[in-house]
Enzyme design. Structure first.
Site, PDB file in Angstrom:
ATOM      1  N   ASP A  54      -0.299   8.745   2.415  1.00 14.48           N
ATOM      2  CA  ASP A  54       0.857   8.288   1.644  1.00 14.48           C
ATOM      3  C   ASP A  54       1.176   9.350   0.590  1.00 14.48           C
ATOM      4  OD1 ASP A  54       2.527   6.920  -0.353  1.00 14.48           O
ATOM      5  OD2 ASP A  54       2.063   5.120   0.781  1.00 14.48           O
ATOM      6  N   ILE A  55       2.441   9.752   0.536  1.00 12.90           N
ATOM      7  CA  ILE A  55       2.827  10.846  -0.361  1.00 12.90           C
ATOM      8  C   ILE A  55       2.833  10.409  -1.840  1.00 12.90           C
ATOM      9  CG2 ILE A  55       5.344  10.581  -0.445  1.00 12.90           C
ATOM     10  CD1 ILE A  55       5.580  13.544   0.250  1.00 12.90           C
ATOM     11  N   GLN A  74       9.022  -3.973   0.149  1.00 16.18           N
ATOM     12  CA  GLN A  74       9.061  -2.970   1.223  1.00 16.18           C
ATOM     13  C   GLN A  74      10.178  -1.969   0.942  1.00 16.18           C
ATOM     14  OE1 GLN A  74       9.669  -4.568   5.191  1.00 16.18           O
ATOM     15  NE2 GLN A  74       9.231  -2.613   6.191  1.00 16.18           N
ATOM     16  N   HIS A  77       4.456  -0.744   8.629  1.00 11.20           N
ATOM     17  CA  HIS A  77       3.289   0.103   8.307  1.00 11.20           C
ATOM     18  C   HIS A  77       2.233  -0.700   7.558  1.00 11.20           C
ATOM     19  CE1 HIS A  77       6.366   0.498   5.200  1.00 11.20           C
ATOM     20  NE2 HIS A  77       5.376   0.565   4.323  1.00 11.20           N
ATOM     21  N   HIS A 101      -0.754  -0.371   4.838  1.00  7.57           N
ATOM     22  CA  HIS A 101      -1.340   0.466   3.789  1.00  7.57           C
ATOM     23  C   HIS A 101      -2.854   0.251   3.808  1.00  7.57           C
ATOM     24  CE1 HIS A 101       2.456   1.041   1.346  1.00  7.57           C
ATOM     25  NE2 HIS A 101       2.793  -0.069   1.979  1.00  7.57           N
TER      26      HIS A 101
END
Ligand code: 5GP
Length: 145
Positions: A39-40, A102, A108, A110
């Site tokens: 995750d960025i 979201q 996705h 996490h």
């Protein structure tokens, strides 16, 4: 009742672009049905996202074979996180709909090595790219071993 759901899958959402190879990411794991990457804007060190290679916005859209595949990949990633970060506690989180928070409308999971009471703000601060690359490498190696 769909007023809280983006009803049309957007082929240009950020994760769709990753799957098409149009934007870079730090890969942790990939197979024919799933992709896992750093995750960025992590909510804790080692925050990974697992996505299906299916055009699914949220849990309701997820086909059974992809639901099974993302969970199997999540298990692999979580075991690697436990090994690499030497901690047992990993949060598994998944948001359905903008009302839930979201922000990317491709399903996705996490996986966050943290404690629910210590999570930093969602999708807020960009991490150092070199650090993400190093963690992705460590996690990939742990999955391979
Ligand atoms: P959501 O809010 O949809 O549950 O989570 C979306 C997640 O995607 C956030 O944690 C956010 O930090 C992450 N994210 C958003 N844009 C990018 C991106 O361009 N690259 C990566 N690797 N993660 C992203």
């Amino acid at each position: 009742m769909t007023q809280n759901k983006q009803t049309q899958y957007d082929d240009n959402n950020i994760f769709a672009k990753m799957l098409k190879g149009e934007i870079p990411y730090h890969k942790v794991y990939e197979d024919d049905k799933t992709l896992a990457f750093m995750d960025i804007m992590p909510q804790a060190k080692g925050h990974v996202l697992v996505i299906p290679k299916q055009k699914a916005i949220d849990l309701v859209d997820l086909e059974p074979e992809y639901a099974a595949a993302v969970l199997m990949t999540a298990k692999k990633v979580m075991q690697a996180q436990r090994q690499v970060f030497e901690r047992e506690g990993i949060i598994q989180m998944q948001l359905n709909g903008s009302q839930a928070g979201q922000t990317v409308f491709h399903y996705h999971i996490h996986l966050i090595p943290s404690n629910i009471h210590e999570l930093s703000v969602h999708a807020a601060n960009q991490a150092d790219s070199d650090e993400l690359a190093k963690m992705a490498e460590q996690l990939a190696a742990a999955i391979d071993s």
